[in-house]
Design a protein around this motif. Structure first.
Motif, PDB file in Angstrom:
ATOM      1  N   LEU A  47       0.795  -1.218   0.000  1.00 18.57           N
ATOM      2  CA  LEU A  47       0.000   0.000   0.000  1.00 18.57           C
ATOM      3  C   LEU A  47       0.836   1.281   0.000  1.00 18.57           C
ATOM      4  N   ILE A  48       2.029   1.229   0.570  1.00 23.93           N
ATOM      5  CA  ILE A  48       2.820   2.457   0.682  1.00 23.93           C
ATOM      6  C   ILE A  48       3.369   2.891  -0.670  1.00 23.93           C
ATOM      7  N   GLN A  49       3.598   4.178  -0.800  1.00 23.52           N
ATOM      8  CA  GLN A  49       4.233   4.751  -1.983  1.00 23.52           C
ATOM      9  C   GLN A  49       5.593   5.291  -1.545  1.00 23.52           C
ATOM     10  N   PRO A  50       6.683   4.536  -1.747  1.00 26.11           N
ATOM     11  CA  PRO A  50       8.001   4.954  -1.255  1.00 26.11           C
ATOM     12  C   PRO A  50       8.433   6.297  -1.838  1.00 26.11           C
ATOM     13  N   GLU A  51       9.211   7.008  -1.040  1.00 31.91           N
ATOM     14  CA  GLU A  51       9.696   8.331  -1.423  1.00 31.91           C
ATOM     15  C   GLU A  51      11.201   8.347  -1.653  1.00 31.91           C
ATOM     16  N   ALA A  52      11.852   7.196  -1.531  1.00 26.98           N
ATOM     17  CA  ALA A  52      13.293   7.114  -1.739  1.00 26.98           C
ATOM     18  C   ALA A  52      13.669   5.652  -2.021  1.00 26.98           C
ATOM     19  N   ILE A  53      14.884   5.473  -2.499  1.00 31.37           N
ATOM     20  CA  ILE A  53      15.410   4.138  -2.774  1.00 31.37           C
ATOM     21  C   ILE A  53      16.646   3.940  -1.903  1.00 31.37           C
ATOM     22  N   LEU A  54      16.668   2.844  -1.148  1.00 33.23           N
ATOM     23  CA  LEU A  54      17.833   2.503  -0.324  1.00 33.23           C
ATOM     24  C   LEU A  54      18.461   1.230  -0.865  1.00 33.23           C
ATOM     25  N   VAL A  55      19.730   1.335  -1.231  1.00 30.78           N
ATOM     26  CA  VAL A  55      20.479   0.188  -1.756  1.00 30.78           C
ATOM     27  C   VAL A  55      21.503  -0.237  -0.713  1.00 30.78           C
ATOM     28  N   GLN A 126      14.166  14.236   6.814  1.00 26.28           N
ATOM     29  CA  GLN A 126      13.743  14.686   5.497  1.00 26.28           C
ATOM     30  C   GLN A 126      12.276  14.380   5.218  1.00 26.28           C
ATOM     31  N   GLY A 127      11.593  13.814   6.198  1.00 29.94           N
ATOM     32  CA  GLY A 127      10.170  13.534   6.043  1.00 29.94           C
ATOM     33  C   GLY A 127       9.873  12.342   5.168  1.00 29.94           C
ATOM     34  N   ILE A 128      10.837  11.436   5.028  1.00 25.88           N
ATOM     35  CA  ILE A 128      10.642  10.227   4.226  1.00 25.88           C
ATOM     36  C   ILE A 128       9.920   9.180   5.072  1.00 25.88           C
ATOM     37  N   ASP A 129       8.763   8.735   4.599  1.00 30.06           N
ATOM     38  CA  ASP A 129       7.951   7.779   5.359  1.00 30.06           C
ATOM     39  C   ASP A 129       7.976   6.369   4.775  1.00 30.06           C
ATOM     40  N   GLY A 130       8.587   6.208   3.588  1.00 29.52           N
ATOM     41  CA  GLY A 130       8.645   4.887   2.970  1.00 29.52           C
ATOM     42  C   GLY A 130       9.790   4.811   1.986  1.00 29.52           C
ATOM     43  N   VAL A 131      10.454   3.639   1.929  1.00 35.98           N
ATOM     44  CA  VAL A 131      11.582   3.457   1.009  1.00 35.98           C
ATOM     45  C   VAL A 131      11.469   2.120   0.286  1.00 35.98           C
ATOM     46  N   TYR A 132      11.960   2.114  -0.947  1.00 32.03           N
ATOM     47  CA  TYR A 132      12.226   0.855  -1.625  1.00 32.03           C
ATOM     48  C   TYR A 132      13.538   0.321  -1.072  1.00 32.03           C
ATOM     49  N   LEU A 133      13.561  -0.929  -0.658  1.00 34.24           N
ATOM     50  CA  LEU A 133      14.773  -1.545  -0.123  1.00 34.24           C
ATOM     51  C   LEU A 133      15.326  -2.535  -1.143  1.00 34.24           C
ATOM     52  N   GLU A 148      12.573  -3.449   9.534  1.00 31.47           N
ATOM     53  CA  GLU A 148      11.267  -3.297  10.184  1.00 31.47           C
ATOM     54  C   GLU A 148      11.424  -2.800  11.613  1.00 31.47           C
ATOM     55  N   ILE A 149      12.512  -3.217  12.264  1.00 31.57           N
ATOM     56  CA  ILE A 149      12.739  -2.791  13.649  1.00 31.57           C
ATOM     57  C   ILE A 149      13.303  -1.371  13.699  1.00 31.57           C
ATOM     58  N   VAL A 150      14.397  -1.128  12.960  1.00 30.87           N
ATOM     59  CA  VAL A 150      15.082   0.170  13.021  1.00 30.87           C
ATOM     60  C   VAL A 150      14.252   1.266  12.356  1.00 30.87           C
ATOM     61  N   PHE A 151      13.868   1.065  11.098  1.00 29.68           N
ATOM     62  CA  PHE A 151      13.060   2.072  10.410  1.00 29.68           C
ATOM     63  C   PHE A 151      11.661   2.159  11.019  1.00 29.68           C
ATOM     64  N   GLY A 152      11.134   1.011  11.418  1.00 23.20           N
ATOM     65  CA  GLY A 152       9.813   0.997  12.030  1.00 23.20           C
ATOM     66  C   GLY A 152       9.756   1.816  13.303  1.00 23.20           C
ATOM     67  N   SER A 153      10.880   1.899  14.017  1.00 20.40           N
ATOM     68  CA  SER A 153      10.918   2.690  15.248  1.00 20.40           C
ATOM     69  C   SER A 153      10.751   4.182  14.978  1.00 20.40           C
ATOM     70  N   ARG A 154      10.928   4.589  13.719  1.00 23.42           N
ATOM     71  CA  ARG A 154      10.752   5.989  13.325  1.00 23.42           C
ATOM     72  C   ARG A 154       9.556   6.164  12.387  1.00 23.42           C
ATOM     73  N   GLY A 155       8.759   5.109  12.259  1.00 28.13           N
ATOM     74  CA  GLY A 155       7.569   5.197  11.427  1.00 28.13           C
ATOM     75  C   GLY A 155       7.838   5.149   9.937  1.00 28.13           C
ATOM     76  N   ILE A 156       8.978   4.596   9.524  1.00 33.51           N
ATOM     77  CA  ILE A 156       9.333   4.508   8.106  1.00 33.51           C
ATOM     78  C   ILE A 156       9.042   3.099   7.601  1.00 33.51           C
ATOM     79  N   MET A 157       8.243   3.004   6.541  1.00 39.85           N
ATOM     80  CA  MET A 157       7.858   1.718   5.971  1.00 39.85           C
ATOM     81  C   MET A 157       8.872   1.254   4.913  1.00 39.85           C
ATOM     82  N   ILE A 158       8.910  -0.054   4.698  1.00 41.86           N
ATOM     83  CA  ILE A 158       9.839  -0.653   3.743  1.00 41.86           C
ATOM     84  C   ILE A 158       9.073  -1.421   2.674  1.00 41.86           C
ATOM     85  N   LYS A 159       9.485  -1.241   1.429  1.00 42.77           N
ATOM     86  CA  LYS A 159       8.936  -2.024   0.329  1.00 42.77           C
ATOM     87  C   LYS A 159      10.107  -2.787  -0.302  1.00 42.77           C
TER      88      LYS A 159
END
Length: 204
Positions: A47-55, A126-133, A148-159
């Motif tokens: 459901l999330i629409q990522p706002e950045a890409i993390l490699v 930077q207000g990023i709430d979701g990332v492509y992993l 899920e643990i580290v990013f989830g602790s800041r409310g950031i979703m992972i796709k």
């Protein structure tokens, strides 16, 4: 007499059956809870629409895949955490036509846990709430557990976007180990990375 024995047997069997059901339920409840949580996270990732890409750096194939993936998402900025030398990473993305100001190379991470801990607060700021992993398919389970643990602790979703390399999955022990380290970071701010210098168990 026979009636009393029969009643006793029925009571015994009923009591034994009830204890078995309670024992079975005590095993099933945690499994069900984990399954529901994983299912919930899976639905969220769709459901999330990522706002950045993390490699997650570490292999050339990941960065080559990420460069192609970034072409399909031209508005997103890309963060490459460690991996290849910076000049090579820049060359890969430049060849794919990715603007230089869209590429962010971060060299602070020393392992998979620190791939996330070094960047999570920067993403949050930077207000990023979701990332492509993006990482290798055999590495994705461990990366997702940590993320899920580290990013989830800041409310950031992972796709997750796995890179298929045709290898066997990593041992589950690595996911459990680094999941514990991620929890340690959330509660204490300490990743346990320095312990890897003296313990093979905590090495990457």
């Amino acid at each position: 007499m026979l009636l009393r024995i029969s009643v006793r047997q029925r009571r015994y069997l009923f009591s034994r059956s009830r204890r078995s059901k309670v024992r079975l339920l005590s095993w099933l409840m945690p499994i069900l809870a984990v399954s529901l949580f994983c299912g919930y996270k899976q639905i969220q990732s769709y459901l999330i629409q990522p706002e950045a890409i993390l490699v997650l750096g570490g292999e050339e194939e990941r960065e080559l895949f990420a460069a192609d993936f970034a072409q399909q998402h031209p508005n997103l900025h890309i963060w490459v955490s460690s991996g290849s030398p910076s000049w090579y990473t820049q060359k890969v993305f430049a060849k794919a036509g990715i603007p230089r100001n869209h590429l962010h190379i971060d060299r602070r991470a020393t392992d998979t846990v620190t791939n996330f801990t070094t960047l999570v607060d920067e993403f949050k700021a930077q207000g990023i709430d979701g990332v492509y992993l993006i990482t290798a398919d055999d590495h994705m389970l461990r990366a997702r557990v940590i993320g899920e643990i580290v990013f989830g602790s800041r409310g950031i979703m992972i796709k997750p976007v796995p890179v298929s390399l045709g290898r066997d999955p990593e041992p589950i022990e690595k996911s459990l180990r680094d999941g514990a380290r991620a929890l340690l970071w959330v509660t204490t701010g300490y990743t346990g990375a320095t312990l890897g210098q003296t313990s093979n168990f905590l090495k990457k």
